[in-house]
Design a protein around this motif. Structure first.
Motif, mmCIF file in Angstrom:
data_model
loop_
_atom_site.group_PDB
_atom_site.id
_atom_site.type_symbol
_atom_site.label_atom_id
_atom_site.label_comp_id
_atom_site.label_asym_id
_atom_site.label_seq_id
_atom_site.Cartn_x
_atom_site.Cartn_y
_atom_site.Cartn_z
ATOM 1 N N SER A 133 0.822 -1.208 0.000
ATOM 2 C CA SER A 133 0.000 0.000 0.000
ATOM 3 C C SER A 133 0.856 1.259 0.000
ATOM 4 O O SER A 133 1.806 1.366 0.776
ATOM 5 C CB SER A 133 -0.921 0.022 1.223
ATOM 6 N N PRO A 134 0.510 2.246 -0.833
ATOM 7 C CA PRO A 134 1.226 3.532 -0.808
ATOM 8 C C PRO A 134 0.694 4.466 0.274
ATOM 9 O O PRO A 134 1.216 5.560 0.449
ATOM 10 C CB PRO A 134 0.947 4.105 -2.195
ATOM 11 N N LEU A 135 -0.344 4.024 0.983
ATOM 12 C CA LEU A 135 -1.003 4.886 1.961
ATOM 13 C C LEU A 135 -0.609 4.508 3.380
ATOM 14 O O LEU A 135 -0.627 3.329 3.744
ATOM 15 C CB LEU A 135 -2.528 4.775 1.828
ATOM 16 N N PRO A 136 -0.280 5.479 4.214
ATOM 17 C CA PRO A 136 0.038 5.182 5.608
ATOM 18 C C PRO A 136 -1.188 4.873 6.448
ATOM 19 O O PRO A 136 -1.090 4.327 7.551
ATOM 20 C CB PRO A 136 0.721 6.458 6.100
ATOM 21 N N GLY A 137 -2.371 5.226 5.956
ATOM 22 C CA GLY A 137 -3.627 4.964 6.654
ATOM 23 C C GLY A 137 -4.749 4.885 5.652
ATOM 24 O O GLY A 137 -4.542 5.038 4.451
ATOM 25 N N GLY A 138 -5.965 4.617 6.137
ATOM 26 C CA GLY A 138 -7.102 4.534 5.234
ATOM 27 C C GLY A 138 -7.117 3.293 4.381
ATOM 28 O O GLY A 138 -7.716 3.280 3.303
ATOM 29 N N ASN A 139 -6.487 2.220 4.878
ATOM 30 C CA ASN A 139 -6.412 0.984 4.102
ATOM 31 C C ASN A 139 -7.516 -0.012 4.449
ATOM 32 O O ASN A 139 -7.583 -1.093 3.854
ATOM 33 C CB ASN A 139 -5.046 0.324 4.319
ATOM 34 N N GLY A 140 -8.354 0.332 5.414
ATOM 35 C CA GLY A 140 -9.428 -0.570 5.786
ATOM 36 C C GLY A 140 -8.954 -1.808 6.512
ATOM 37 O O GLY A 140 -9.643 -2.830 6.522
ATOM 38 N N VAL A 141 -7.797 -1.720 7.132
ATOM 39 C CA VAL A 141 -7.199 -2.869 7.826
ATOM 40 C C VAL A 141 -7.247 -2.613 9.329
ATOM 41 O O VAL A 141 -6.876 -1.533 9.794
ATOM 42 C CB VAL A 141 -5.743 -3.074 7.370
ATOM 43 N N ALA A 142 -7.659 -3.622 10.077
ATOM 44 C CA ALA A 142 -7.674 -3.523 11.535
ATOM 45 C C ALA A 142 -6.459 -4.246 12.108
ATOM 46 O O ALA A 142 -5.867 -5.109 11.460
ATOM 47 C CB ALA A 142 -8.952 -4.133 12.092
ATOM 48 N N PHE A 143 -6.085 -3.872 13.334
ATOM 49 C CA PHE A 143 -5.048 -4.623 14.041
ATOM 50 C C PHE A 143 -5.699 -5.330 15.227
ATOM 51 O O PHE A 143 -6.920 -5.224 15.449
ATOM 52 C CB PHE A 143 -3.902 -3.708 14.480
ATOM 53 N N ASP A 144 -4.910 -6.070 15.963
ATOM 54 C CA ASP A 144 -5.412 -6.810 17.122
ATOM 55 C C ASP A 144 -5.731 -5.822 18.239
ATOM 56 O O ASP A 144 -4.845 -5.321 18.915
ATOM 57 C CB ASP A 144 -4.346 -7.820 17.577
ATOM 58 N N TRP A 145 -7.017 -5.542 18.440
ATOM 59 C CA TRP A 145 -7.413 -4.533 19.417
ATOM 60 C C TRP A 145 -7.007 -4.886 20.838
ATOM 61 O O TRP A 145 -6.851 -4.009 21.683
ATOM 62 C CB TRP A 145 -8.922 -4.315 19.358
ATOM 63 N N SER A 146 -6.823 -6.173 21.099
ATOM 64 C CA SER A 146 -6.445 -6.567 22.461
ATOM 65 C C SER A 146 -5.082 -6.010 22.856
ATOM 66 O O SER A 146 -4.751 -5.949 24.041
ATOM 67 C CB SER A 146 -6.444 -8.094 22.605
ATOM 68 N N LEU A 147 -4.283 -5.577 21.876
ATOM 69 C CA LEU A 147 -2.994 -4.961 22.189
ATOM 70 C C LEU A 147 -3.169 -3.667 22.971
ATOM 71 O O LEU A 147 -2.241 -3.217 23.643
ATOM 72 C CB LEU A 147 -2.217 -4.682 20.895
ATOM 73 N N LEU A 148 -4.345 -3.069 22.881
ATOM 74 C CA LEU A 148 -4.606 -1.814 23.590
ATOM 75 C C LEU A 148 -5.400 -2.019 24.877
ATOM 76 O O LEU A 148 -5.658 -1.049 25.603
ATOM 77 C CB LEU A 148 -5.390 -0.843 22.695
ATOM 78 N N ALA A 149 -5.758 -3.242 25.173
ATOM 79 C CA ALA A 149 -6.675 -3.491 26.291
ATOM 80 C C ALA A 149 -6.108 -3.059 27.638
ATOM 81 O O ALA A 149 -6.860 -2.722 28.552
ATOM 82 C CB ALA A 149 -7.060 -4.964 26.335
ATOM 83 N N SER A 150 -4.785 -3.052 27.764
ATOM 84 C CA SER A 150 -4.187 -2.711 29.051
ATOM 85 C C SER A 150 -3.865 -1.220 29.183
ATOM 86 O O SER A 150 -3.380 -0.784 30.229
ATOM 87 C CB SER A 150 -2.903 -3.517 29.272
ATOM 88 N N LEU A 151 -4.145 -0.434 28.131
ATOM 89 C CA LEU A 151 -3.879 1.000 28.213
ATOM 90 C C LEU A 151 -4.818 1.658 29.217
ATOM 91 O O LEU A 151 -5.987 1.283 29.340
ATOM 92 C CB LEU A 151 -4.056 1.663 26.846
ATOM 93 N N ASP A 152 -4.315 2.640 29.914
ATOM 94 C CA ASP A 152 -5.139 3.431 30.823
ATOM 95 C C ASP A 152 -6.194 4.166 30.001
ATOM 96 O O ASP A 152 -5.849 4.930 29.100
ATOM 97 C CB ASP A 152 -4.250 4.429 31.567
ATOM 98 N N PRO A 153 -7.503 3.945 30.276
ATOM 99 C CA PRO A 153 -8.526 4.620 29.463
ATOM 100 C C PRO A 153 -8.500 6.133 29.604
ATOM 101 O O PRO A 153 -9.099 6.846 28.801
ATOM 102 C CB PRO A 153 -9.831 4.025 30.001
ATOM 103 N N ARG A 154 -7.802 6.640 30.634
ATOM 104 C CA ARG A 154 -7.672 8.094 30.769
ATOM 105 C C ARG A 154 -6.605 8.656 29.847
ATOM 106 O O ARG A 154 -6.479 9.870 29.706
ATOM 107 C CB ARG A 154 -7.339 8.441 32.221
ATOM 108 N N ARG A 155 -5.853 7.762 29.230
ATOM 109 C CA ARG A 155 -4.818 8.218 28.296
ATOM 110 C C ARG A 155 -5.478 8.762 27.026
ATOM 111 O O ARG A 155 -6.441 8.182 26.508
ATOM 112 C CB ARG A 155 -3.890 7.055 27.945
ATOM 113 N N ALA A 156 -4.970 9.844 26.532
ATOM 114 C CA ALA A 156 -5.550 10.476 25.346
ATOM 115 C C ALA A 156 -5.058 9.767 24.091
ATOM 116 O O ALA A 156 -3.983 10.059 23.580
ATOM 117 C CB ALA A 156 -5.170 11.951 25.303
ATOM 118 N N PHE A 157 -5.843 8.809 23.615
ATOM 119 C CA PHE A 157 -5.477 8.145 22.367
ATOM 120 C C PHE A 157 -6.718 8.001 21.498
ATOM 121 O O PHE A 157 -7.852 8.193 21.938
ATOM 122 C CB PHE A 157 -4.814 6.785 22.617
#
Length: 213
Positions: A138-162
């Motif tokens: 892909s020539p695009l850094p985003g907008g490719n319609g591809v998801a990643f493993d969301w569980s990688l973010l499960a341990s992030l503090d929900p108060r973190r601005a992401f």
């Protein structure tokens, strides 16, 4: 607190209005000629004028040179500069000083190490935008319609601005939010009928799915 919703890659007045009417908190304009969502300087200014006062405006660029950024900033007057290139924290801090906008830095994710790399942006980026690492072809850094493993973010503090991005759509965003507890979501290809062509019905469905989820 409600989840903040960003609809990115808007390029036509009709679909921009659909995003605003649906209740999007942030609308995104893309300045990157390789993208099917790219808008010209004149169109970016026109769309920004329609959105101003109704939603925050994000300007997405990829390693844009100083002269182009100055023209874009003058035309769009963005609330947010969304950086999707190889920009360094030093470059991001410089842009924040120059334009007084929030900085959202995209971090491509495929592994836990990618998530950890976002720590380099602490104190610089107002938000880190976690997006799927693009396919190699892909020539695009985003907008490719591809998801990643969301569980990688499960341990992030929900108060973190992401911001959660990458492969979201009306059908899966509730599940993504349940796993990640993301305070904000960003969608582009997931509300399109074809690359670069937003679908007003899917925009409304996405916003409804976030609000009702």
């Amino acid at each position: 607190m409600s989840v903040e919703i960003k609809i990115c890659g808007l390029s036509e007045p009709e679909t921009l209005r659909a995003a605003l009417d649906a209740g999007a908190d942030v609308v995104g304009l893309v300045s990157f000629p390789k993208s099917p969502r790219h808008v010209t300087l004149a169109r970016a200014g026109e769309l920004a004028a329609l959105a101003r006062g109704r939603a925050r405006i994000a300007l997405l660029t990829v390693d844009a040179p100083d002269a182009l950024l100055a023209e874009l900033a003058a035309a769009v007057r963005p609330d947010i500069l969304q950086l999707h290139g190889a920009e360094t924290p030093e470059r991001a801090a410089e842009l924040k000083r120059l334009y007084g906008a929030e900085i959202w830095k995209a971090v491509p994710v495929a592994t836990a190490a990618d998530v950890a790399s976002a720590d380099a942006w602490a104190g610089v980026a107002d938000r880190v935008l976690f997006d799927a690492r693009p396919p190699k072809e892909s020539p695009l850094p985003g907008g490719n319609g591809v998801a990643f493993d969301w569980s990688l973010l499960a341990s992030l503090d929900p108060r973190r601005a992401f911001v959660l991005s990458g492969g979201l759509d009306p059908e899966n965003v509730a599940e993504a939010l349940a796993i990640t507890r993301a305070p904000a979501v960003d969608v582009s290809s997931g509300v399109e009928r074809a690359p670069g062509a937003k679908d007003p019905e899917r925009i409304r469905a996405f916003v409804d799915a976030v609000r009702n989820g």
